[in-house]
Design a protein around this motif. Structure first.
Motif, PDB file in Angstrom:
ATOM      1  N   ALA A  69       0.829  -1.203   0.000  1.00  8.00           N
ATOM      2  CA  ALA A  69       0.000   0.000   0.000  1.00  8.00           C
ATOM      3  C   ALA A  69       0.867   1.258   0.000  1.00  8.00           C
ATOM      4  N   ASP A  70       1.959   1.223   0.760  1.00  6.73           N
ATOM      5  CA  ASP A  70       2.878   2.354   0.765  1.00  6.73           C
ATOM      6  C   ASP A  70       3.495   2.581  -0.620  1.00  6.73           C
ATOM      7  N   THR A  71       3.779   1.492  -1.320  1.00  8.27           N
ATOM      8  CA  THR A  71       4.341   1.598  -2.667  1.00  8.27           C
ATOM      9  C   THR A  71       3.393   2.359  -3.586  1.00  8.27           C
ATOM     10  N   MET A  72       2.130   1.993  -3.595  1.00 11.27           N
ATOM     11  CA  MET A  72       1.142   2.664  -4.445  1.00 11.27           C
ATOM     12  C   MET A  72       0.981   4.123  -4.054  1.00 11.27           C
ATOM     13  N   ALA A  73       1.021   4.399  -2.738  1.00 11.37           N
ATOM     14  CA  ALA A  73       0.852   5.778  -2.274  1.00 11.37           C
ATOM     15  C   ALA A  73       2.028   6.652  -2.696  1.00 11.37           C
ATOM     16  N   TYR A  74       3.238   6.134  -2.593  1.00  4.93           N
ATOM     17  CA  TYR A  74       4.409   6.926  -2.954  1.00  4.93           C
ATOM     18  C   TYR A  74       4.518   7.110  -4.473  1.00  4.93           C
ATOM     19  N   ILE A  75       4.110   6.122  -5.238  1.00  6.04           N
ATOM     20  CA  ILE A  75       4.102   6.281  -6.696  1.00  6.04           C
ATOM     21  C   ILE A  75       3.117   7.371  -7.092  1.00  6.04           C
ATOM     22  N   ALA A  76       1.937   7.384  -6.467  1.00  9.13           N
ATOM     23  CA  ALA A  76       0.965   8.448  -6.732  1.00  9.13           C
ATOM     24  C   ALA A  76       1.521   9.805  -6.320  1.00  9.13           C
ATOM     25  N   LEU A  77       2.271   9.844  -5.230  1.00 12.54           N
ATOM     26  CA  LEU A  77       2.889  11.086  -4.782  1.00 12.54           C
ATOM     27  C   LEU A  77       3.909  11.591  -5.793  1.00 12.54           C
ATOM     28  N   LEU A  78       4.706  10.697  -6.359  1.00 13.61           N
ATOM     29  CA  LEU A  78       5.685  11.081  -7.375  1.00 13.61           C
ATOM     30  C   LEU A  78       5.004  11.692  -8.593  1.00 13.61           C
ATOM     31  N   GLU A  79       3.938  11.060  -9.049  1.00 14.68           N
ATOM     32  CA  GLU A  79       3.251  11.543 -10.242  1.00 14.68           C
ATOM     33  C   GLU A  79       2.541  12.869  -9.985  1.00 14.68           C
ATOM     34  N   GLU A  80       2.040  13.056  -8.773  1.00 15.00           N
ATOM     35  CA  GLU A  80       1.278  14.266  -8.459  1.00 15.00           C
ATOM     36  C   GLU A  80       2.169  15.442  -8.098  1.00 15.00           C
ATOM     37  N   LYS A  81       3.225  15.210  -7.340  1.00 15.23           N
ATOM     38  CA  LYS A  81       4.017  16.305  -6.778  1.00 15.23           C
ATOM     39  C   LYS A  81       5.345  16.551  -7.500  1.00 15.23           C
ATOM     40  N   LEU A  82       6.004  15.486  -7.936  1.00 16.93           N
ATOM     41  CA  LEU A  82       7.361  15.655  -8.472  1.00 16.93           C
ATOM     42  C   LEU A  82       7.388  15.779  -9.991  1.00 16.93           C
ATOM     43  N   GLN A  83       6.548  15.038 -10.671  1.00 20.05           N
ATOM     44  CA  GLN A  83       6.603  15.032 -12.135  1.00 20.05           C
ATOM     45  C   GLN A  83       6.365  16.403 -12.767  1.00 20.05           C
ATOM     46  N   PRO A  84       5.397  17.214 -12.310  1.00 20.03           N
ATOM     47  CA  PRO A  84       5.230  18.541 -12.920  1.00 20.03           C
ATOM     48  C   PRO A  84       6.482  19.407 -12.811  1.00 20.03           C
ATOM     49  N   ALA A  85       7.174  19.350 -11.682  1.00 15.06           N
ATOM     50  CA  ALA A  85       8.388  20.151 -11.522  1.00 15.06           C
ATOM     51  C   ALA A  85       9.500  19.658 -12.432  1.00 15.06           C
ATOM     52  N   LEU A  86       9.590  18.353 -12.653  1.00 13.26           N
ATOM     53  CA  LEU A  86      10.588  17.818 -13.573  1.00 13.26           C
ATOM     54  C   LEU A  86      10.287  18.237 -15.005  1.00 13.26           C
ATOM     55  N   LEU A  87       9.023  18.221 -15.391  1.00  9.71           N
ATOM     56  CA  LEU A  87       8.653  18.694 -16.721  1.00  9.71           C
ATOM     57  C   LEU A  87       9.043  20.155 -16.902  1.00  9.71           C
ATOM     58  N   HIS A  88       8.792  20.959 -15.882  1.00  4.36           N
ATOM     59  CA  HIS A  88       9.148  22.373 -15.971  1.00  4.36           C
ATOM     60  C   HIS A  88      10.662  22.545 -16.023  1.00  4.36           C
ATOM     61  N   THR A  89      11.389  21.787 -15.224  1.00  9.60           N
ATOM     62  CA  THR A  89      12.841  21.929 -15.166  1.00  9.60           C
ATOM     63  C   THR A  89      13.485  21.642 -16.504  1.00  9.60           C
ATOM     64  N   PHE A  90      13.072  20.563 -17.157  1.00  6.57           N
ATOM     65  CA  PHE A  90      13.736  20.144 -18.386  1.00  6.57           C
ATOM     66  C   PHE A  90      13.124  20.758 -19.646  1.00  6.57           C
ATOM     67  N   TRP A  91      11.830  21.083 -19.650  1.00  7.83           N
ATOM     68  CA  TRP A  91      11.170  21.467 -20.892  1.00  7.83           C
ATOM     69  C   TRP A  91      10.661  22.898 -20.919  1.00  7.83           C
ATOM     70  N   VAL A  92      10.361  23.480 -19.772  1.00 10.00           N
ATOM     71  CA  VAL A  92       9.768  24.817 -19.752  1.00 10.00           C
ATOM     72  C   VAL A  92      10.789  25.878 -19.362  1.00 10.00           C
ATOM     73  N   ASP A  93      11.672  25.564 -18.432  1.00  9.70           N
ATOM     74  CA  ASP A  93      12.725  26.499 -18.060  1.00  9.70           C
ATOM     75  C   ASP A  93      13.561  26.841 -19.296  1.00  9.70           C
ATOM     76  N   ALA A  94      13.585  28.125 -19.658  1.00 15.05           N
ATOM     77  CA  ALA A  94      14.188  28.540 -20.926  1.00 15.05           C
ATOM     78  C   ALA A  94      15.677  28.212 -20.994  1.00 15.05           C
ATOM     79  N   GLU A  95      16.386  28.434 -19.904  1.00 13.82           N
ATOM     80  CA  GLU A  95      17.839  28.216 -19.917  1.00 13.82           C
ATOM     81  C   GLU A  95      18.171  26.727 -20.030  1.00 13.82           C
ATOM     82  N   ASN A  96      17.471  25.902 -19.268  1.00 17.95           N
ATOM     83  CA  ASN A  96      17.720  24.464 -19.345  1.00 17.95           C
ATOM     84  C   ASN A  96      17.329  23.897 -20.701  1.00 17.95           C
ATOM     85  N   TYR A  97      16.213  24.382 -21.251  1.00 21.76           N
ATOM     86  CA  TYR A  97      15.746  23.871 -22.539  1.00 21.76           C
ATOM     87  C   TYR A  97      16.715  24.244 -23.665  1.00 21.76           C
ATOM     88  N   ALA A  98      17.192  25.486 -23.660  1.00 17.24           N
ATOM     89  CA  ALA A  98      18.055  25.943 -24.749  1.00 17.24           C
ATOM     90  C   ALA A  98      19.443  25.321 -24.693  1.00 17.24           C
TER      91      ALA A  98
END
Length: 287
Positions: A69-98
């Protein structure tokens, strides 16, 4: 050099389950990643994990019900909390993207897709962030950015607290949660990001960094035996040359397109037919 998150997840999932199936990891134009096994194609990390479990290759076999149960909860936490910031870091942040993401993906994409595919992926990442995190009262990307980075740092803190001083999240043997966590934080840990506020926060969590290094050491081979490791200066120099090359090619295509648009377009004229020598003789012969 950035690393595909789903590819890390899938690779470690296969490694920790020690699957001996005849499988092939490959990438399609529609869904990434995909697992092909004996005529069956499975996509997405969670579905690949379920497929391996049905084949009796289960990294979570020894976990208790609470740990599952903890495994499923932490995977959901990764997708909800961490993934958007990673998308922004690599794809939206202008300096990192360029300076990092676009040159890397352009170098690994065939011509002419390398000129517009990275930009399309960046647009999709921004749209996904705004659709999932841009609810009221957060509307602009600047407001959303502050929220997603705050959530991501909180998520990393929770992961660090859960890992503690253990080698893996559930003892001395890796499980599927270890694969998912590694897939998310390894690119952040290893990439040379010009703008990396989230990366700086991760570096302060030494146990998560040691966790990434341990997985890389145990399950990934960086170079052939006996070959010297590549220095960071060499990687940065090659990346800079690649960035310059991609920019030059892009500018050249833009200039060619501008020249074609600005040049006048005329229909080809048919030249007057030259008189043949025979016709000249007939015209000059007296009647």
């Amino acid at each position: 050099m950035t690393v595909n998150v789903d590819r890390c997840i899938e690779s470690v999932l296969l490694l920790v389950t020690k699957a001996s199936l005849h499988v092939t990891l490959y990438y399609t134009t529609e869904t990434v990643p995909a697992l092909h096994c004996e005529g069956t194609t499975v996509t997405e990390p969670a579905q690949i994990l379920n497929f391996l479990r049905k084949q009796r290759y289960n990294a979570d076999y020894e976990l208790s019900a609470k740990q599952g149960a903890d495994t499923m909860a932490y995977i959901a936490l990764l997708e909800e909390k961490l993934q958007p910031a990673l998308l922004h870091t690599f794809w939206v942040d202008a300096e990192n993207y360029a300076n990092l993401t676009r040159p890397w993906f352009a170098s690994h994409t065939p011509f002419p897709l390398n000129f517009f595919l990275p930009g399309r992926l960046a647009s999709l990442a921004l749209s996904r962030i705004l659709l999932t995190k841009g609810e009221s009262p957060l509307h602009s990307i600047m407001e959303v950015e502050a929220k997603i980075y705050s959530d991501a740092k909180e998520c990393l803190n929770l992961l660090s607290h859960r890992l503690g001083s253990s080698q893996y999240f559930f003892g001395n043997t890796p499980a599927s949660l270890d694969a998912f966590v590694f897939g998310y934080i390894a690119p952040l840990h290893k990439a040379s990001l010009p703008s990396g506020q989230l990366q700086q926060h991760l570096k302060q969590l030494s146990n998560l960094c040691q966790f990434c290094d341990a997985v890389l050491k145990n399950y990934f081979i960086d170079s052939a035996p006996g070959s010297p490791p590549s220095s960071q200066d060499t990687v940065d120099a090659n990346l800079q040359k690649l960035t310059q090359l991609v920019n030059k090619e892009s500018n050249l295509i833009e200039k060619m397109d501008d020249n074609l648009r600005s040049s006048p377009q005329h229909r080809p004229r048919r030249g007057d037919p030259k008189p043949s020598p025979l016709s000249n003789e007939r015209n000059s012969t007296p009647a």
